[in-house]
Scaffold this motif. Structure first.
Motif, PDB file in Angstrom:
ATOM      1  N   VAL A 164      62.269 129.689  25.980  1.00 24.97           N
ATOM      2  CA  VAL A 164      61.671 128.533  26.356  1.00 24.97           C
ATOM      3  C   VAL A 164      62.427 127.350  26.069  1.00 24.97           C
ATOM      4  N   THR A 165      63.372 127.230  25.046  1.00 23.27           N
ATOM      5  CA  THR A 165      64.217 126.147  24.402  1.00 23.27           C
ATOM      6  C   THR A 165      65.126 126.163  25.640  1.00 23.27           C
ATOM      7  N   ALA A 202      64.015 124.889  29.155  1.00 24.94           N
ATOM      8  CA  ALA A 202      63.968 123.197  28.922  1.00 24.94           C
ATOM      9  C   ALA A 202      65.303 122.833  28.998  1.00 24.94           C
ATOM     10  N   ARG A 239      57.784 122.486  26.985  1.00 19.39           N
ATOM     11  CA  ARG A 239      58.502 123.340  25.798  1.00 19.39           C
ATOM     12  C   ARG A 239      57.812 123.135  24.731  1.00 19.39           C
ATOM     13  N   ASP A 240      57.514 122.037  24.395  1.00 14.70           N
ATOM     14  CA  ASP A 240      56.965 121.791  23.037  1.00 14.70           C
ATOM     15  C   ASP A 240      55.496 122.485  22.827  1.00 14.70           C
ATOM     16  N   LEU A 256      62.034 124.001  32.708  1.00 11.83           N
ATOM     17  CA  LEU A 256      60.537 123.338  31.801  1.00 11.83           C
ATOM     18  C   LEU A 256      60.908 121.834  31.436  1.00 11.83           C
ATOM     19  N   GLU A 281      60.317 118.939  28.781  1.00 14.13           N
ATOM     20  CA  GLU A 281      60.149 118.897  27.340  1.00 14.13           C
ATOM     21  C   GLU A 281      58.973 119.250  26.538  1.00 14.13           C
TER      22      GLU A 281
END
Length: 267
Positions: A42-43, A46, A56-57, A51, A53
């Motif tokens: 997922v990092t 983003a 992602r977070d 995605l 941010e």
């Protein structure tokens, strides 16, 4: 029962079919590797704009929360789920809502399984190498202390030639050095990331496979997606190396047993 593939069916899956397909009883031990791979994935999503941010977070916080709760026992991995991947994804969606469904964007369970197995096997090899190094350091110390300690050398349990304890222990030092080398070779060959291979031929999303590989500590990515998701030669190679190492350990332990007996009385 949580299934990722049941959307096409109008009736509930028979329990026998579910039991046959389920792997949660043994792949639950991959939960750390599964979450680590998902965070890297997922990092990357983003970083390429798939995605936001914020998404992602949210996903990463949710994944870290699941990992923490498993470790503390606040969450139990149960047979309600087919495998560790569906367990993590379902729990993530329960915690953060629909944004959790985006976790699976741009990957297949095929490359996810291959990644988890590689990460787990790699972690095990690193641990075994550390233990072998400790063992060899101990043997080396014994050898230095017993250069002039004489003992009978045996062939087929019959006294053959006089040797030193250093010479006898040194034989095992050589065996374990080869074992260490074999594990290193295995690690070098498997040091490629399969994530991003998709089901067998990649994904239509614009992903950055090397970004994920670097985040997960891989030296490279697999060159062929079909090979990346289908082959488990690294697992077989690891099992072979581990079996050889266990044979050497078994020999060593059996000699210690003999030396401890009344007939030998060395220990």
């Amino acid at each position: 029962m949580a299934q990722l593939w049941g959307g096409r069916f109008t009736k509930e899956t028979d329990q026998l079919v579910y039991n046959f397909n389920a792997s949660i009883s043994f792949d639950q031990k991959f939960y750390k590797q599964d979450i680590r791979g998902s965070i890297a994935h997922v990092t990357m999503l983003a970083s390429v704009g798939v995605l936001t941010e914020e998404e992602r977070d949210q996903i990463i916080d949710g994944l870290k929360g699941i990992s923490k709760d498993i470790q503390t026992g606040a969450v139990e991995i149960t047979s309600e789920y087919e495998d560790i991947h569906s367990f993590v994804e379902a729990n993530l969606i329960d915690r953060i809502g629909d944004v959790g469904k985006k976790l699976h964007t741009g990957r297949s369970r095929n490359d996810q399984v291959a990644l988890d197995m590689k990460l787990y096997t790699r972690d095990e090899i690193v641990d075994i190498k550390y233990l072998l190094k400790e063992l060899m350091e101990t043997l080396h110390r014994i050898m230095k202390e017993h250069i002039d300690t004489f003992m009978p050398g045996f062939t087929h349990l019959q006294k053959a030639q006089p040797v030193t304890l250093a010479h006898h222990v040194g034989a095992y030092m050589e065996m374990f050095k080869r074992d260490y080398s074999r594990f290193e070779d295995c690690l070098d060959r498997m040091d490629v990331s399969p994530l991003g291979s998709g089901a067998l031929a990649g994904t239509t999303y614009h992903t950055d496979r090397r970004f994920v590989a670097e985040r997960l500590g891989f030296a490279d990515i697999c060159e062929n997606a079909m090979d990346g998701v289908s082959d488990r030669d690294f697992a077989l190679e690891f099992l072979s190396d581990a079996s050889i190492c266990m044979m050497h350990l078994s020999r060593f332990c059996e000699e210690l047993i003999l030396w401890s007996s009344t007939e030998f009385g060395f220990i």
